[in-house]
Scaffold this motif. Structure first.
Motif, mmCIF file in Angstrom:
data_model
loop_
_atom_site.group_PDB
_atom_site.id
_atom_site.type_symbol
_atom_site.label_atom_id
_atom_site.label_comp_id
_atom_site.label_asym_id
_atom_site.label_seq_id
_atom_site.Cartn_x
_atom_site.Cartn_y
_atom_site.Cartn_z
ATOM 1 N N GLU A 1 13.804 -5.399 2.831
ATOM 2 C CA GLU A 1 13.742 -4.453 1.721
ATOM 3 C C GLU A 1 13.376 -3.054 2.195
ATOM 4 N N VAL A 2 12.399 -2.968 3.114
ATOM 5 C CA VAL A 2 12.005 -1.664 3.652
ATOM 6 C C VAL A 2 13.168 -1.045 4.431
ATOM 7 N N VAL A 3 13.806 -1.842 5.285
ATOM 8 C CA VAL A 3 14.931 -1.321 6.068
ATOM 9 C C VAL A 3 16.037 -0.821 5.138
ATOM 10 N N GLY A 4 16.349 -1.597 4.091
ATOM 11 C CA GLY A 4 17.383 -1.183 3.154
ATOM 12 C C GLY A 4 17.034 0.117 2.449
ATOM 13 N N GLN A 5 15.760 0.253 2.054
ATOM 14 C CA GLN A 5 15.316 1.462 1.365
ATOM 15 C C GLN A 5 15.416 2.681 2.270
ATOM 16 N N VAL A 6 14.955 2.548 3.509
ATOM 17 C CA VAL A 6 14.968 3.677 4.452
ATOM 18 C C VAL A 6 16.398 4.030 4.841
ATOM 19 N N GLU A 7 17.232 3.023 5.089
ATOM 20 C CA GLU A 7 18.627 3.305 5.441
ATOM 21 C C GLU A 7 19.357 4.002 4.303
ATOM 22 N N ALA A 8 19.096 3.580 3.063
ATOM 23 C CA ALA A 8 19.784 4.180 1.914
ATOM 24 C C ALA A 8 19.401 5.650 1.763
ATOM 25 N N TYR A 9 18.106 5.937 1.876
ATOM 26 C CA TYR A 9 17.699 7.340 1.727
ATOM 27 C C TYR A 9 18.138 8.157 2.942
ATOM 28 N N GLY A 10 18.128 7.538 4.117
ATOM 29 C CA GLY A 10 18.615 8.227 5.306
ATOM 30 C C GLY A 10 20.078 8.597 5.185
ATOM 31 N N ALA A 11 20.879 7.699 4.599
ATOM 32 C CA ALA A 11 22.303 7.993 4.397
ATOM 33 C C ALA A 11 22.476 9.159 3.426
ATOM 34 N N ARG A 12 21.625 9.203 2.402
ATOM 35 C CA ARG A 12 21.681 10.316 1.450
ATOM 36 C C ARG A 12 21.348 11.637 2.155
ATOM 37 N N CYS A 13 20.307 11.621 2.989
ATOM 38 C CA CYS A 13 19.932 12.832 3.728
ATOM 39 C C CYS A 13 21.041 13.262 4.678
ATOM 40 N N LEU A 14 21.714 12.282 5.294
ATOM 41 C CA LEU A 14 22.812 12.603 6.208
ATOM 42 C C LEU A 14 23.906 13.359 5.472
ATOM 43 N N GLY A 15 24.221 12.912 4.253
ATOM 44 C CA GLY A 15 25.252 13.577 3.474
ATOM 45 C C GLY A 15 24.841 14.951 2.991
ATOM 46 N N GLU A 16 23.547 15.093 2.621
ATOM 47 C CA GLU A 16 23.085 16.344 2.028
ATOM 48 C C GLU A 16 22.591 17.361 3.055
ATOM 49 N N LYS A 17 22.012 16.877 4.153
ATOM 50 C CA LYS A 17 21.351 17.776 5.105
ATOM 51 C C LYS A 17 21.925 17.726 6.510
ATOM 52 N N GLY A 18 22.777 16.730 6.775
ATOM 53 C CA GLY A 18 23.377 16.630 8.095
ATOM 54 C C GLY A 18 22.606 15.786 9.080
ATOM 55 N N SER A 19 21.497 15.188 8.661
ATOM 56 C CA SER A 19 20.709 14.286 9.508
ATOM 57 C C SER A 19 20.111 13.197 8.630
ATOM 58 N N ARG A 20 19.946 12.018 9.201
ATOM 59 C CA ARG A 20 19.295 10.942 8.458
ATOM 60 C C ARG A 20 17.813 11.232 8.242
ATOM 61 N N ILE A 21 17.189 11.871 9.172
ATOM 62 C CA ILE A 21 15.763 12.220 9.156
ATOM 63 C C ILE A 21 14.880 10.985 9.278
ATOM 64 N N LEU B 1 0.813 -1.220 0.000
ATOM 65 C CA LEU B 1 0.000 0.000 0.000
ATOM 66 C C LEU B 1 0.843 1.265 0.000
ATOM 67 N N ASN B 2 1.719 1.387 0.980
ATOM 68 C CA ASN B 2 2.478 2.642 1.078
ATOM 69 C C ASN B 2 3.970 2.412 1.236
ATOM 70 N N ASP B 3 4.457 1.250 0.805
ATOM 71 C CA ASP B 3 5.891 1.022 0.771
ATOM 72 C C ASP B 3 6.386 1.187 -0.661
ATOM 73 N N GLY B 4 7.583 0.720 -0.969
ATOM 74 C CA GLY B 4 8.099 0.807 -2.329
ATOM 75 C C GLY B 4 8.165 2.237 -2.843
ATOM 76 N N GLY B 5 7.594 2.457 -4.049
ATOM 77 C CA GLY B 5 7.628 3.776 -4.661
ATOM 78 C C GLY B 5 6.860 4.818 -3.887
ATOM 79 N N VAL B 6 5.763 4.413 -3.254
ATOM 80 C CA VAL B 6 4.973 5.363 -2.446
ATOM 81 C C VAL B 6 5.797 5.840 -1.256
ATOM 82 N N LEU B 7 6.496 4.933 -0.606
ATOM 83 C CA LEU B 7 7.353 5.294 0.525
ATOM 84 C C LEU B 7 8.475 6.220 0.064
ATOM 85 N N GLN B 8 9.041 5.936 -1.098
ATOM 86 C CA GLN B 8 10.119 6.791 -1.595
ATOM 87 C C GLN B 8 9.623 8.211 -1.819
ATOM 88 N N ARG B 9 8.432 8.348 -2.423
ATOM 89 C CA ARG B 9 7.873 9.692 -2.628
ATOM 90 C C ARG B 9 7.634 10.382 -1.292
#
Length: 436
Positions: free
Chosen positions: A244-264, A194-202
């Motif tokens: 898969e969900v954990v991997g997706q969230v960790e990957a985007y969190g790492a990107r936010c850490l690099g760009e914004k200074g927090s995983r969020i 329902l709200n994982d995958g592409g929906v979660l990414q958005r």
């Protein structure tokens, strides 16, 4: 009866010294009408106040001086000085809809009150707030607010919340809050398909765009009981899907850490346990902002327990004991207690009993939803030692009653040993285990 009618005035407080009397109704402070607790706390913060009061004798004003932020000393009929606002949604994953009949009435109340979000940390969906109330939050700078987002895609959120009229408004309201400088902590209850995958990414990308006003976001797996007859068809995550969900969230969190200074963004401990994954280390969780949603709770427990062990005496004599907890956390709990015992060079004689949740269903594996009857049935006749330790969150807040209304005293009597609730705190756990 007015809900701003004063029930009592504490002796020695500013209101008492100024002559405010029980039975009077508080109408305004410094000319601002008082509707509820938000108005009261905001306008009563200043040091110089003029209270407008009404009684059977008529209206009067009272002037008083106090320290900045000092409480006036007034109590009202209800904490909110108003009725608590219930939820306007029919969420497909709502836990209240998944409870059996016959439990205490308060467990069936669906809270969705913005005032309790600010004052008590409750999560809200924003779907029952009028434009006036939204503006008041901005005007009074009510911050932080905890928001149940679930999805930023309007169509998906309307489906998840079962609210076609206002379910899709979330992101535009959050943008309004962000412009007003309101800090928001958010939650996404993830439902397979329902709200994982592409929906979660958005959702993550939309929320990251509001950083730093969106300070943190937890992603937690949907909780499903055995009482779902007639409800939306949902299922729990498989091990592979949880990973898969954990991997997706960790990957985007790492990107936010690099760009914004927090995983969020962080997944709850439950997602790691469902995916049979190791928990991240202490530094990963930054300020542990989402502890109430189970994000980093177990890791922080370990950090605190190790801290307590470092300064403790060696070779501590410990009487035999046992621990009852949820199925999910039991292995991790044994691991960290054994490590703490090794630091103290103390040999422990204890058992950990993972309690299967027959009351709500075996898919519920967290300790906070255990009932007295399941604890009694599965611990009776076992080797319990001199005491049983169990998490404090199995009990109603501030009381000694389990979800099924069995009391702590009744459980202790049924087991024949004291049952000791322990806070979700490594130092309290160390004291309960080692007596130090």
């Amino acid at each position: 009866m007015s809900r701003t009618k004063i029930q009592s005035v504490a002796p020695g407080t500013p209101a008492h010294q100024a002559g405010v009397r029980p039975g009077e109704t508080l109408l305004a402070i410094n000319g601002h009408p008082i509707v509820d607790v938000l108005d009261y706390k905001y306008y009563a913060y200043d040091p110089e106040l003029v209270l407008q009061l009404r009684s059977e004798a008529g209206e009067r004003t009272v002037e008083l001086s106090k320290d900045v932020g000092e409480d006036l000393g007034l109590t009202f009929a209800t904490y909110l000085m108003d009725r608590a606002r219930s939820c306007a949604n029919k969420c497909v994953f709502c836990f209240v809809d998944q409870m059996p009949q016959g439990m205490r009435d308060t467990l069936y109340f669906k809270d969705d009150d913005a005032r309790l979000s600010f004052l008590m940390g409750n999560y809200i969906t924003l779907t029952n707030l009028s434009r006036r109330e939204l503006q008041r939050i901005c005007d009074l700078h009510i911050s932080p607010i905890n928001i149940s987002v679930h999805a930023t895609d309007p169509a998906v959120r309307r489906l998840l919340l079962g609210n076609q009229r206002r379910g899709g408004e979330c992101l535009e309201i959050m943008e309004q809050f962000a412009r007003a400088g309101i800090v928001m902590n958010c939650q996404i209850v993830a439902c397979p398909g329902l709200n994982d995958g592409g929906v979660l990414q958005r959702s993550m990308e939309d929320l990251a765009a509001l950083y730093p006003q969106v300070k943190s976001v937890s992603v937690v797996p949907v909780g499903l009981t055995r009482y779902r007859k007639g409800l939306y068809p949902l299922r729990p995550y498989t091990v592979a899907e949880a990973r898969e969900v954990v991997g997706q969230v960790e990957a985007y969190g790492a990107r936010c850490l690099g760009e914004k200074g927090s995983r969020i963004f962080w997944c709850s401990d439950e997602f790691y346990l469902q995916g049979e994954l190791p928990l991240p280390e202490d530094a990963f969780y930054e300020a542990y902002t989402q502890l109430e949603n189970g994000v980093g709770m177990l890791r922080l427990l370990e950090v605190e327990l190790n801290g307590a062990a470092l300064g403790a005496p060696q070779n501590i004599p410990v009487a035999p004991f046992s621990i009852a907890t949820g199925v999910a956390a039991a292995p991790f709990l044994r691991e960290i207690i054994d490590r703490a015992a090794a630091k103290c060079h103390t040999k422990l004689d204890y058992q950990i009993y993972p309690i299967v949740n027959h009351f709500f269903g075996e898919t519920i594996t967290v300790a906070g939803l255990l009932t007295g009857q399941d604890l009694l049935a599965q611990l009776r006749g076992k080797d319990l030692g001199t005491r049983v330790l169990l998490p404090q969150n199995t009990l109603r807040h501030g009381e000694t009653v389990f979800l099924d209304d069995m009391t702590l005293e009744e459980l202790s009597q049924g087991l024949g040993v004291p049952v000791v609730p322990v806070n979700q705190d490594g130092f309290d756990l160390f004291e309960a285990v080692f007596g130090v």
